[in-house]
Design an enzyme around this catalytic site. Structure first.
Site, mmCIF file in Angstrom:
data_model
loop_
_atom_site.group_PDB
_atom_site.id
_atom_site.type_symbol
_atom_site.label_atom_id
_atom_site.label_comp_id
_atom_site.label_asym_id
_atom_site.label_seq_id
_atom_site.Cartn_x
_atom_site.Cartn_y
_atom_site.Cartn_z
ATOM 1 C CE LYS B 29 -4.030 1.888 2.511
ATOM 2 N NZ LYS B 29 -4.886 1.714 3.716
ATOM 3 C CB SER B 104 -8.320 3.257 2.575
ATOM 4 O OG SER B 104 -7.421 2.774 3.558
ATOM 5 C CB SER B 128 -8.359 0.516 5.568
ATOM 6 O OG SER B 128 -9.156 1.678 5.554
#
Lengths: 92, 423
Positions: B29, B104, B128
């Protein structure tokens, strides 16, 4: 419908505190949304005071000099620098 | 910027030749710092930012032999549940065309679902990792707070977030967790429980005698199709030797409000560092210090980030602190206590990960409050610092459904074992 009404002036005030410029359409949209969102936060009024039993411990280490970023590495992402320092806008 | 993409930056960082993850690939990420590879947090503010150092989890992964294959798309600074608030455009859902991958960490889940990497790292502040795992039909683990170092993670809400793995199987996710967990003297909130761990061997599917508590509050509100898939999964676990009972968590109806007040408050403080001096876009604003900062922040931040910074600033401002922030901390302690009591009678707790199937692209952007409410099942876990895993549990109308298993503090092995029985 929102009980917790937030007007444009309050949004401008908070934006100034947070150092974020907003355009007029953002201010208008945020004023409406903030009313709704703060309404949803009203549920916290029903929460009793809770005694917290956090089991926290300080984490210490010796205060010794160790390797860190070089000045060059630290400045690499800065839009502006001068003589090995970050260059910011004028203070006054 | 409307084309959807899994990666923001595709660059390789080679791992060591030998190690438990040698020859395997990980997508990371884009809020986790990678030395020499830009790390944008999905934001215009950091579009050109290249970290001078690696996050601890990157050192551990490459030290274990894994190769990093790229930095994945994400909601800007982790603020969103769909990966649509990214400044680099949305990410696809390889498991459900036309639907969001969740967020996310949507790019990370999509990378695993599409086979672009063997595993991925995401971060979980209020769901997330688990939300995109559920929406993309993969496994995702949110570790106990303090199990994994956050050194090098760009902070959003630091009292809530943990880095966690996403993978095609429970055992794979556990192997990645083994590589990244354990104490780090550069993150004083890490604990020793994750040192020399062997979570992977817990994925043995042996759940004879397992006691499952089901919080009714987290099931009742879910879509019918999601509920059906969830109860099918519980039946499977029963047939393998587990038993279940219903539990009630009265505090839970306040969890979403408490979570958002705390997360936004922490965000307003953490994101104060983005002032355009040390990194960030160049603006033409002359003006003084304050005017220049406000101009950079208008240009660099997207709408959702501005919304959360402003609401957090509001919640902490004079006259409102006691009404919002202090009450939210009380609610947080209450939620933690409710979970503790539930674990006196149960080994793990189970619920649908998300109360709904993946949203249609664009569906939730117009109404931020509705998007926040969809986090109802995931945020309580972060408030209580607990570990949880999302594991695929069938489909509803062709869309992936995830089941969430929650464990007590540092009960990672328990949830890994229980989740492996669902595969």
């Amino acid at each position: 419908m929102s009980e917790q009404s937030v007007d444009a002036e309050e949004v401008r005030h908070v934006a100034a505190l947070a150092r974020v410029d907003l355009d007029e359409s953002e201010i208008e949209a945020f004023a409406e949304q903030f009313g709704e969102i703060l309404d949803a936060f009203e549920t916290l009024d029903e929460v009793p005071e809770i005694e917290r039993e956090d089991d926290l411990e300080n984490v210490m280490r010796a205060d010794e000099v160790r390797e860190s970023l070089s000045q060059e590495e630290a400045l690499r992402n800065a839009p502006e620098s001068e003589n090995g320092y970050f260059k910011g806008p004028s203070v006054s | 910027m409307s084309e959807s993409s899994i990666f923001i930056t595709e660059e390789r960082i080679e791992g060591e030749d030998e190690g438990p993850l040698a020859g395997e690939t990980v997508a990371v990420k884009d809020n986790i710092s990678t030395a020499g590879v830009r790390t944008t947090c999905g934001s215009e503010m950091l579009a050109e930012y290249v970290p001078p150092y690696d996050a601890t989890v990157i050192e551990r992964l490459t030290g274990a032999g894994a190769t990093i294959v790229g930095k994945t798309n994400m909601d800007e600074f982790g603020m969103g549940s769909t990966t649509e608030t990214s400044a680099f455009g949305p990410a696809p859902n390889p498991a459900a065309e036309g639907r969001v991958p969740g967020g996310s960490s949507g790019g990370s889940a999509a990378a695993v679902a599409a086979g672009e990497a063997d595993y991925a790292l995401g971060t979980d502040t209020g769901g997330s990792v688990r939300n995109p795992a559920a929406f993309c039909g993969v496994v995702g683990i949110k570790p106990t707070y303090g199990l994994v170092s956050r050194y090098g993670l760009v902070a959003y809400a630091n009292s809530l977030e943990q880095i966690g793995p996403l993978a095609p199987t429970v055992e794979d996710a556990a192997r990645v967790l083994d590589a990244i967990s354990g104490p780090d003297d550069r993150d004083a909130t890490t604990r020793c429980e994750g040192a020399d761990s062997d979570y992977a061997s817990a994925a043995d599917g042996d759940i004879e005698g397992l006691s499952i508590g089901i919080p009714t509050e987290l099931v009742e509100g879910a879509d019918e199709g999601v509920r059906e898939a969830f109860w099918d999964a519980i039946s499977d676990l029963e047939s393998e030797g587990a038993s279940y009972h219903e539990v009630s968590l009265p505090s839970i109806e306040h969890a979403v409000a408490a979570y958002y007040v705390i997360a936004m408050s922490e965000a307003s403080s953490n994101l104060a560092r983005f002032d355009g001096v040390r990194y960030g876009p160049v603006t033409e604003s002359g003006g003084n210090w304050n005017e220049a900062f406000a101009a950079v922040r208008e240009q660099g931040f997207g709408e959702e980030v501005k919304r959360r910074i402003l609401l957090g600033t509001y919640a902490l401002s004079a006259g409102y602190h006691d009404k919002y922030y202090k009450k939210a901390q009380d609610a947080r302690a209450w939620v933690a206590r409710d979970f503790e009591e539930a674990f006196e009678e149960a080994d793990v707790l189970a619920s649908p990960t998300m109360p709904v199937p993946p949203f249609e692209v664009g569906e939730s952007l117009e109404d931020p409050l509705q998007m926040y409410l969809a986090d109802a099942n995931t945020v309580p876990v972060n408030l209580a610092n607990l570990p949880a895993i999302s594991v695929p549990a069938g489909e509803t109308e062709g869309l992936p459904v995830g089941v969430q298993l929650i464990g007590p503090t540092f009960g990672e092995k328990r949830i890994i074992r229980a989740a492996s029985a669902l595969e």
